[in-house]
Design a protein around this motif. Structure first.
Motif, mmCIF file in Angstrom:
data_model
loop_
_atom_site.group_PDB
_atom_site.id
_atom_site.type_symbol
_atom_site.label_atom_id
_atom_site.label_comp_id
_atom_site.label_asym_id
_atom_site.label_seq_id
_atom_site.Cartn_x
_atom_site.Cartn_y
_atom_site.Cartn_z
ATOM 1 N N GLU A 131 -20.224 60.181 49.718
ATOM 2 C CA GLU A 131 -22.471 59.757 50.553
ATOM 3 C C GLU A 131 -23.225 60.941 50.333
ATOM 4 O O GLU A 131 -23.318 61.876 48.908
ATOM 5 N N THR A 132 -24.594 59.787 49.178
ATOM 6 C CA THR A 132 -25.721 60.680 49.588
ATOM 7 C C THR A 132 -26.162 61.685 51.207
ATOM 8 O O THR A 132 -26.019 61.339 51.879
ATOM 9 N N PRO A 133 -25.817 62.973 50.811
ATOM 10 C CA PRO A 133 -27.065 63.793 52.092
ATOM 11 C C PRO A 133 -28.039 63.019 52.174
ATOM 12 O O PRO A 133 -28.399 62.762 51.826
ATOM 13 N N THR A 134 -28.116 63.021 53.888
ATOM 14 C CA THR A 134 -29.118 63.415 54.291
ATOM 15 C C THR A 134 -30.259 64.017 54.411
ATOM 16 O O THR A 134 -30.114 65.344 55.023
ATOM 17 N N LEU A 135 -30.843 63.916 53.275
ATOM 18 C CA LEU A 135 -32.037 65.340 53.411
ATOM 19 C C LEU A 135 -33.882 65.336 53.336
ATOM 20 O O LEU A 135 -33.991 64.074 54.214
ATOM 21 N N ALA A 136 -33.700 66.420 54.504
ATOM 22 C CA ALA A 136 -35.134 66.117 55.407
ATOM 23 C C ALA A 136 -36.669 65.821 54.694
ATOM 24 O O ALA A 136 -36.889 66.401 53.254
ATOM 25 N N ASN A 137 -37.584 65.189 54.705
ATOM 26 C CA ASN A 137 -38.461 65.084 54.249
ATOM 27 C C ASN A 137 -39.563 65.417 55.473
ATOM 28 O O ASN A 137 -40.613 65.406 55.065
#
Length: 408
Positions: free
Chosen positions: A287-293
């Motif tokens: 999976e692609t990691p979830t990053l903060a925006n």
């Protein structure tokens, strides 16, 4: 050496998903990969090697593996390279003095920085330009989109480039790394040792002996794995998997995070990583990691920027601010004194922070970095194109050219 834990930062946090072995130990059938039994000679060869089940090295947990390539530390290294604060050397690798300086400021692991930088450069995500700075490479956009097809092409080429660079050109070889079918070798090798870790001190010999198995059986294995018979290049493999080539190959796998190293009772073991197996077509795509925006500024000159923000936002922050922390949220500190030393810093940083308007008054004041210098200059002629920094400066130059000469 790429160890499986404790390399993410100076804080020694384990990389997300690094301790999970659930995907590594799944069978080909569970992953939807239809593999036929190994030829008898190859199966016997595998049984004779000193291996250990990967499940014996780490305890499986419920977390699924995520791709390291989309992580915040990869994006941080890319942004630091693009910021101009790290200069490339003649061979394209980052200047170690610059790396030491910025990693000390950011409290970031220098060795992790250098390894990721080597990979990003080999993958052409970042590359040195003619001005002696790093710029976005030809693979910058497709790499960060993190799609399996493009990422497979990019990383396979990067691994071969790393093998070539690690080997050097002193030893004569009949082919370049890109023409030696080394990716196909890895596919066949890890197919045979699926779910097993190999002793690191014997891995080179095992690879070397693997190339001396009957060619007919290796071709049959290649066909079963979905490869073509001519992908079995025994002559190329034998020349590339000498002692130096073995070290170069393993180093490339560690650099690209296609393999991990673990220890048990003072014995080192090497195993393929989930992302490595995936990009070799032997595993599930992580999976692609979830990053903060998040993006915000405080009155104490602090700026917080999520790792998922666009590089057009992140790069100026790494360039003009002091880096305080690297995590899901990058923490920066605006230094008014430092901004005054860079004439265009205030203007560029102010443009980057437009989305945060209205800024705290203290931040607005810090970004007003007009030069205290004054005076008047006269220009008689100019032999080159000039691009003034401000419209006022351009107007002043135009007036000088259009005003009558003192002798007229």
């Amino acid at each position: 050496v790429m160890h499986r834990t404790g390399a993410a930062s100076v804080a020694a946090k384990p990389l997300p998903g690094r301790d999970s072995v659930t995907q590594r130990t799944r069978s080909f059938a569970e992953m939807g990969i239809n593999m036929k039994p190994l030829p008898s000679t190859i199966e016997q060869f595998v049984k004779l090697q000193k291996t250990i089940a990967i499940t014996e090295l780490s305890e499986a947990n419920a977390e699924s593996d995520v791709s390291p390539y989309g992580s915040y530390w990869y994006r941080a290294v890319a942004a630091m390279l693009l910021s101009g604060r790290v200069a490339p050397k003649a061979d394209g690798s980052p200047n170690r003095t610059d790396v030491n300086r910025i990693c000390k400021e950011a409290n970031f692991n220098q060795h992790l920085f250098e390894r990721i930088a080597r990979f990003l450069i080999a993958a052409k995500v970042v590359q040195a330009d003619r001005l002696g700075q790093y710029a976005k490479g030809m693979r910058h956009i497709p790499f960060w989109k993190h799609r399996r097809k493009e990422l497979t092409e990019i990383t396979r080429a990067a691994v071969l480039s790393l093998i070539q660079d690690n080997t050097g050109f002193l030893a004569w070889r009949p082919t370049m790394a890109i023409h030696a079918s080394l990716i196909e070798f890895l596919i066949l090798f890890f197919t045979c040792f699926h779910g097993r870790a190999i002793r690191e001190d014997q891995l080179g010999k095992v690879m070397h002996d693997f190339c001396r198995l009957p060619e007919s059986d290796l071709r049959k294995l290649a066909t079963n794995a979905g490869l073509k018979k001519h992908d079995v290049s025994l002559n190329g493999w034998k020349h590339w998997l000498d002692e130096k080539g073995q070290r170069a190959l393993l180093s490339a796998l560690y650099t690209a995070e296609w393999a991990y190293h673990d220890e048990q009772q003072n014995t080192g073991w090497v195993m393929p990583s989930p992302i490595g197996l995936s990009l070799l077509g032997l595993g599930v795509f992580p999976e692609t990691p979830t990053l903060a925006n998040d993006f915000k500024a405080d009155s104490n000159f602090a700026i917080y920027a999520g790792a998922g923000l666009d590089f057009d936002v992140l790069v100026p922050l790494f360039r003009f601010c002091r880096v305080r922390c690297i995590g899901q949220l990058f923490e920066f500190q605006v230094d008014p004194k430092r901004l005054k030393e860079m004439p265009s810093a205030g203007t560029e940083l102010r443009a980057t922070l437009t989305a945060l308007d209205p800024l705290p008054p203290s931040m607005v004041a810090a970004l007003q970095t007009g030069s205290p210098l004054g005076g008047k200059i006269s220009v008689r002629y100019c032999s080159a194109l000039v691009k003034p920094e401000t419209t006022d400066a351009q107007t002043g130059i135009c007036l000088l050219y259009t005003s009558p000469s003192p002798r007229d």
